[in-house]
Motif scaffolding. Structure first.
Motif, short mmCIF file in Angstrom:
data_model
loop_
_atom_site.label_atom_id
_atom_site.label_comp_id
_atom_site.label_asym_id
_atom_site.label_seq_id
_atom_site.Cartn_x
_atom_site.Cartn_y
_atom_site.Cartn_z
N ALA A 93 0.83 -1.20 0.00
CA ALA A 93 0.00 0.00 0.00
C ALA A 93 0.86 1.26 0.00
O ALA A 93 0.60 2.22 -0.74
N ALA B 141 -3.15 9.54 -1.30
CA ALA B 141 -4.28 8.95 -0.58
C ALA B 141 -5.00 7.93 -1.46
O ALA B 141 -5.38 6.84 -0.99
N TRP B 142 -5.20 8.27 -2.74
CA TRP B 142 -5.79 7.31 -3.67
C TRP B 142 -4.93 6.07 -3.77
O TRP B 142 -5.43 4.93 -3.79
N THR C 73 -5.24 3.87 -0.66
CA THR C 73 -6.53 3.16 -0.59
C THR C 73 -6.60 2.03 -1.61
O THR C 73 -6.91 0.87 -1.26
N THR C 74 -6.33 2.34 -2.87
CA THR C 74 -6.40 1.31 -3.90
C THR C 74 -5.30 0.27 -3.74
O THR C 74 -5.48 -0.90 -4.07
N THR D 193 -4.14 -0.84 -0.88
CA THR D 193 -4.61 -1.76 0.16
C THR D 193 -5.65 -2.73 -0.40
O THR D 193 -5.57 -3.94 -0.19
N LEU D 194 -6.62 -2.18 -1.13
CA LEU D 194 -7.67 -3.04 -1.69
C LEU D 194 -7.08 -4.00 -2.73
O LEU D 194 -7.47 -5.19 -2.78
#
Length: 448
Positions: A346, A421-422, A425-426, A428-429
């Motif tokens: 991430a 930040a994007w 987040t992406t 991690t997913l």
């Protein structure tokens, strides 16, 4: 033991000669690719009609812009007429063509290597950089020309003729920016080549770092390529449906990444600021042109909200950016070793996304100001296309010049943290999704 003399990197004269020939091949191939794309784009834009043999000079100026240089315009007729103008904008289609070819030729010369010594790689890069600097100097010297232009409407033209005014508009590449930024551009291309490609051999000391960089760098490169493919398809459809094929294809061959990578940043919510006085004179999305118009002396904000106000379909930029980033994060995690922890992936993806948006912001900066005045009186507002039609070609090269300006600059203090930040987040997913697709027996990052 007999020492080989034919391989690059050896001390013998044949090896030295081979090394310089390899470097020359990289430089010439890159310039040829950039020149071919720029020439075709300029031809579609109408630059084949330029008077006074100006096409080669305009071609050189376009390539100079593509490596980060700037073009200054000046001229007039003594104290009666004057021109104040300049253009600083990268035609990124030309830039990408040169970067891809330079990377491919540079790597092809190393195709039989799994590992390469640091001294050899530095030697190859140094020889290539030295020849590239020489090419940039020659390019800047060749990007120079002047044209005779009309000075205004019929009445103004008649007055000018009676006064004996024959203004000439000249342009020249700014040598310091062309050479300096162009040199940095080559270094960035070579660095990105080794960061993205798994075919690029590395020195033994750097091998342990490649799995931390290459999966995420390659995945984000695919995101940028996906935007190019989508934009090219949209350009072809626009050319067929609206019937302005030559102009639309000219934009594709000169400035497609400028538009689609800007769309990527806007889709993430990043803002750009600027203004447009006059008209672009180019078939770019109307929503962008309208969003850039602002009252005199004020700056317009271009973001997802202002674009959606102009065209409701612009909201699609948000889910498109999110989907492509998530797919890239999944791919990067899937290509990474199973020992990489979720948080590590991430963070790496967040850093890579922030760097990508930072570069996009720097590459999509645009500045163009122009104005022709007679006896100190401006000739009114025209479009940027009026200027470009003289400098970059049109059906009527002796176009009438007016005045106007275009600026477009990113808000990097907002865009870069937002991209991070994007990416976090992406990333991690994507890593969570990748853990469910690994083969049995592999250790998942989340379990370590």
């Amino acid at each position: 033991m007999r020492q080989p003399t034919g391989a690059a990197g050896t001390a013998g004269p044949p090896g030295i000669l081979r090394g310089w020939l390899d470097a020359l091949a990289v430089v010439l191939a890159g310039l040829a690719a950039m020149g071919a794309v720029a020439a075709l784009g300029l031809w579609l834009a109408g630059a084949d009609d330029l008077p006074e043999g100006g096409f080669p000079s305009v071609l050189a100026a376009t390539v100079a812009l593509a490596v980060g240089g700037s073009v200054q315009l000046d001229g007039g007729d003594g104290d009666f007429a004057s021109l104040d103008a300049g253009i600083s904008a990268m035609p990124l289609s030309v830039s990408v063509a040169g970067a891809v070819v330079i990377a491919e030729v540079f790597l092809r010369q190393l195709r039989h290597r799994a590992v390469a010594g640091g001294a050899e790689l530095l030697g190859r890069a140094a020889r290539t950089a030295l020849l590239w600097l020489l090419a940039l100097v020659l390019l800047a010297l060749g990007a120079k020309h002047t044209f005779t232009v009309q000075i205004g409407p019929d009445l103004v033209q008649s007055i000018g003729s009676a006064l004996g005014l024959t203004p000439r508009v000249g342009f020249h590449a700014d040598t310091p920016s062309t050479v300096g930024i162009g040199f940095a551009w080559l270094l960035l291309v070579l660095a990105a080549t080794f960061a993205v490609s798994r075919r690029a051999p590395l020195p033994p000391a750097l091998l342990r770092h490649q799995l931390a960089v290459r999966p995420v760098a390659f995945a984000l490169w695919l995101v940028l390529l996906a935007y190019l493919a989508i934009g090219a398809a949209a350009g072809v459809i626009t050319a067929i449906v609206h019937g302005n094929a030559r102009q639309t294809l000219a934009v594709v061959l000169l400035a497609l990444p400028d538009l689609v990578w800007l769309a990527f940043g806007l889709g993430l919510g990043a803002p750009w600021h600027g203004h447009l006085v006059g008209g672009l004179g180019l078939p770019v999305p109307k929503a962008l042109s309208d969003a850039l118009h602002a009252p005199e002396g004020q700056q317009a904000t271009v973001d997802l909200g202002t674009l959606t106000d102009q065209d409701a379909t612009a909201w699609w930029l948000l889910p498109l950016a999110a989907l492509l980033l998530l797919a890239a994060a999944f791919l990067a995690a899937h290509r990474s070793p199973p020992t990489v922890r979720l948080w590590q992936h991430a963070v790496r993806f967040a850093l890579a996304t922030a760097v990508a948006v930072l570069l996009i912001g720097l590459w999509t900066r645009m500045d163009a100001q122009y104005g022709l005045s007679v006896l100190g009186v401006g000739l009114g507002q025209g479009g940027l296309g009026d200027l470009l039609s003289t400098v970059l070609g049109s059906d009527n090269p002796a176009a009438t010049l007016g005045s106007g300006s275009l600026t477009l600059r990113p808000s990097l203090p907002v865009a870069v943290p937002l991209a991070a930040a994007w990416g976090l987040t992406t990333g991690t997913l994507g890593a969570l999704l990748a853990t469910r697709t690994r083969h049995k027996g592999e250790v998942r990052p989340a379990e370590r």
